[in-house]
Design a protein around this motif. Structure first.
Motif, PDB file in Angstrom:
ATOM      1  N   ARG A   1      -3.484  -1.722 -18.590  1.00 29.35           N
ATOM      2  CA  ARG A   1      -4.398  -0.841 -19.282  1.00 29.35           C
ATOM      3  C   ARG A   1      -4.920   0.365 -18.329  1.00 29.35           C
ATOM      4  O   ARG A   1      -5.104   1.444 -18.822  1.00 29.35           O
ATOM      5  N   GLU A   2      -5.378  -0.219 -17.324  1.00 31.09           N
ATOM      6  CA  GLU A   2      -6.223   1.059 -16.346  1.00 31.09           C
ATOM      7  C   GLU A   2      -5.150   1.924 -15.932  1.00 31.09           C
ATOM      8  O   GLU A   2      -5.405   2.966 -15.740  1.00 31.09           O
ATOM      9  N   HIS A   3      -3.956   1.293 -15.689  1.00 25.58           N
ATOM     10  CA  HIS A   3      -2.910   2.523 -15.305  1.00 25.58           C
ATOM     11  C   HIS A   3      -2.678   3.586 -16.447  1.00 25.58           C
ATOM     12  O   HIS A   3      -2.665   4.854 -16.097  1.00 25.58           O
ATOM     13  N   LEU A   4      -2.379   3.134 -17.648  1.00 26.24           N
ATOM     14  CA  LEU A   4      -2.330   4.127 -18.718  1.00 26.24           C
ATOM     15  C   LEU A   4      -3.530   4.971 -18.904  1.00 26.24           C
ATOM     16  O   LEU A   4      -3.447   6.248 -18.894  1.00 26.24           O
ATOM     17  N   GLN A   5      -4.746   4.433 -18.840  1.00 30.44           N
ATOM     18  CA  GLN A   5      -5.798   5.246 -19.018  1.00 30.44           C
ATOM     19  C   GLN A   5      -6.047   6.165 -17.848  1.00 30.44           C
ATOM     20  O   GLN A   5      -6.522   7.330 -18.201  1.00 30.44           O
ATOM     21  N   ALA A   6      -5.750   5.946 -16.611  1.00 33.68           N
ATOM     22  CA  ALA A   6      -6.002   6.886 -15.342  1.00 33.68           C
ATOM     23  C   ALA A   6      -4.922   8.014 -15.901  1.00 33.68           C
ATOM     24  O   ALA A   6      -5.012   9.174 -15.543  1.00 33.68           O
ATOM     25  N   ASN A   7      -3.669   7.731 -16.265  1.00 35.01           N
ATOM     26  CA  ASN A   7      -2.818   8.867 -16.585  1.00 35.01           C
ATOM     27  C   ASN A   7      -3.128   9.651 -17.601  1.00 35.01           C
ATOM     28  O   ASN A   7      -2.922  11.023 -17.629  1.00 35.01           O
ATOM     29  N   ILE A   8      -3.811   8.940 -18.685  1.00 35.55           N
ATOM     30  CA  ILE A   8      -4.449   9.705 -20.062  1.00 35.55           C
ATOM     31  C   ILE A   8      -5.521  10.404 -19.534  1.00 35.55           C
ATOM     32  O   ILE A   8      -5.697  11.716 -20.033  1.00 35.55           O
ATOM     33  N   MET A   9      -6.291  10.096 -18.513  1.00 34.54           N
ATOM     34  CA  MET A   9      -7.594  10.948 -18.015  1.00 34.54           C
ATOM     35  C   MET A   9      -6.850  12.238 -17.416  1.00 34.54           C
ATOM     36  O   MET A   9      -7.451  13.349 -17.565  1.00 34.54           O
ATOM     37  N   GLU A  10      -5.863  12.170 -16.448  1.00 31.53           N
ATOM     38  CA  GLU A  10      -5.284  13.346 -15.903  1.00 31.53           C
ATOM     39  C   GLU A  10      -4.848  14.133 -16.802  1.00 31.53           C
ATOM     40  O   GLU A  10      -5.199  15.361 -16.840  1.00 31.53           O
ATOM     41  N   LEU A  11      -4.107  13.711 -18.076  1.00 31.26           N
ATOM     42  CA  LEU A  11      -3.426  14.655 -19.075  1.00 31.26           C
ATOM     43  C   LEU A  11      -4.683  15.350 -19.919  1.00 31.26           C
ATOM     44  O   LEU A  11      -4.501  16.451 -19.852  1.00 31.26           O
TER      45      LEU A  11
END
Length: 390
Positions: A202-212
């Motif tokens: 979950r945190e991995h996906l959210q970090a990538n979404i935050m960058e996007l």
């Protein structure tokens, strides 16, 4: 004298308006008597519970042995739409906070005027349309910490089952109710198990979404022109879009192995760096969807007696949508979702064939073991990389 609490952070999206818009625009579903609604809910909860044992047997993931990490909710269409508005606001809150700190002037402009309402109306309309299409969904982000650090939901997320849609499709296909409920739940419970087996995901996906999201704010000024260009291309039909040219096992609707189908509205605001960020997210989503499909395909008539009939009729239903429905799905990126199912399914089947299920399951050990976009299309590269770690 006590200080006043800090005002809530302004958002580029009026989430309350998005939720009310979605609920108001949701199409009416099949009519249930109270008894029918209760029977449908009980049947879905039973199917969700029974499916966990089969997911455990097929995936060999210990997280599925006694899965008690999250809620199972049986919803109507408006409630599903509102739940997703809440999930999106939770998911994007850290990204918006990051953008506000990094680019305060840009962020201030994005949170003023009619823009927040326009975005909310669009989001509400999209979710209203989706509310009549989605059968089930595992929502992992509702439990992520909010901006103030407090939890925003159950620790393990939520499994959402949209009762009127499942009932409507089941009646349309004329298939066994109990079998169809179990067939749907097998896919959705697999997603639940994935996040339980990889609690870092979950945190991995959210970090990538935050960058996007942060990167997308650099290009907001060009959005109207790019949106208009995309709409014109779609109106001209598939022949105007090089990504939708039929080739190999692809189709004009769903793209090809070399030219994936449109990613929808997100595609409008990507530069090369944005595309790289989205590719990382897309690779993970392809893995999750493909893995869930492999689990469904491993189910035979000993578990779901009418599974062959369900698959045949469901596939036929997918291939006979109206031209308007197909256009809307392409515009919103839903066809790209179907491409994810196929790409990920080919990846998982290839790896399991070569390494066995236990060998494949190292993918859940850490973010370093996730396949990249290139590896999704060339699973032998992922296998070579993983073997090199031994």
């Amino acid at each position: 004298m006590e200080s006043s609490p800090a005002p809530p952070t302004a958002s580029p999206v009026d989430w309350d308006l998005a939720a009310s818009t979605a609920a108001r625009l949701c199409a009416a579903g099949p009519r249930f008597t109270r008894h029918q609604a209760e029977r449908e809910a009980v049947g879905l909860r039973r199917a969700a519970d029974v499916s966990v044992e089969h997911v455990h047997r097929i995936t060999r993931l210990e997280a599925a042995r006694d899965l008690r990490d999250s809620e199972v909710l049986v919803l109507d269409r408006p409630t599903w739409a509102r739940a997703n508005v809440g999930a999106f606001s939770t998911l994007l809150a850290p990204a918006f906070e990051h953008v506000q700190q990094a680019r305060p002037a840009e962020y201030a402009r994005a949170t003023q005027g009619l823009g927040t309402a326009a975005t909310a109306l669009e989001a509400g309309a999209v979710l209203a349309f989706m509310s009549s299409k989605v059968l089930g969904q595992y929502e992992p982000f509702c439990a992520l910490p909010g901006p103030d650090g407090t939890s925003t939901g159950p620790e393990g997320g939520r499994l959402l089952l949209v009762a009127p849609n499942i009932a409507e499709v089941r009646v349309e296909l004329n298939v066994d109710p109990e079998d169809f409920r179990l067939w749907v739940c097998l896919h959705e419970q697999t997603h639940r198990v994935q996040f339980a087996a990889a609690p870092w995901l979950r945190e991995h996906l959210q970090a990538n979404i935050m960058e996007l999201v942060s990167g997308m704010f650099d290009k907001v000024d060009t959005l109207p022109e790019r949106l208009s260009a995309r709409v014109r291309a779609l109106l001209k039909g598939p022949e105007a879009d090089p990504q939708s040219v039929e080739e190999g096992r692809g189709s004009a609707e769903l793209g090809t192995d070399d030219h994936p189908a449109s990613m929808g509205l997100l595609e409008l605001i990507q530069d090369p760096e944005d595309k790289k960020r989205l590719a990382r997210i897309n690779a993970v989503m392809s893995l999750l969807e493909g893995h869930a499909n492999v689990v469904m395909d491993a189910i035979d008539s000993s578990v779901v007696p009418t599974v062959k009939t369900i698959r045949q009729r469901f596939d036929h239903r997918t291939s006979t949508r109206s031209s308007v429905d197909r256009w809307i799905r392409r515009f919103m990126g839903m066809d790209a979702k179907m491409q994810q199912y196929r790409d990920g399914q080919r990846f998982v089947k290839h790896v399991v064939r070569e390494l066995g299920m236990d060998g494949f399951n190292v993918v859940w050990a850490s973010a370093d073991n996730l396949p990249g976009e290139q590896e999704i299309h060339h699973p032998e590269q992922w296998i070579a990389r993983i073997r090199g770690q031994d």
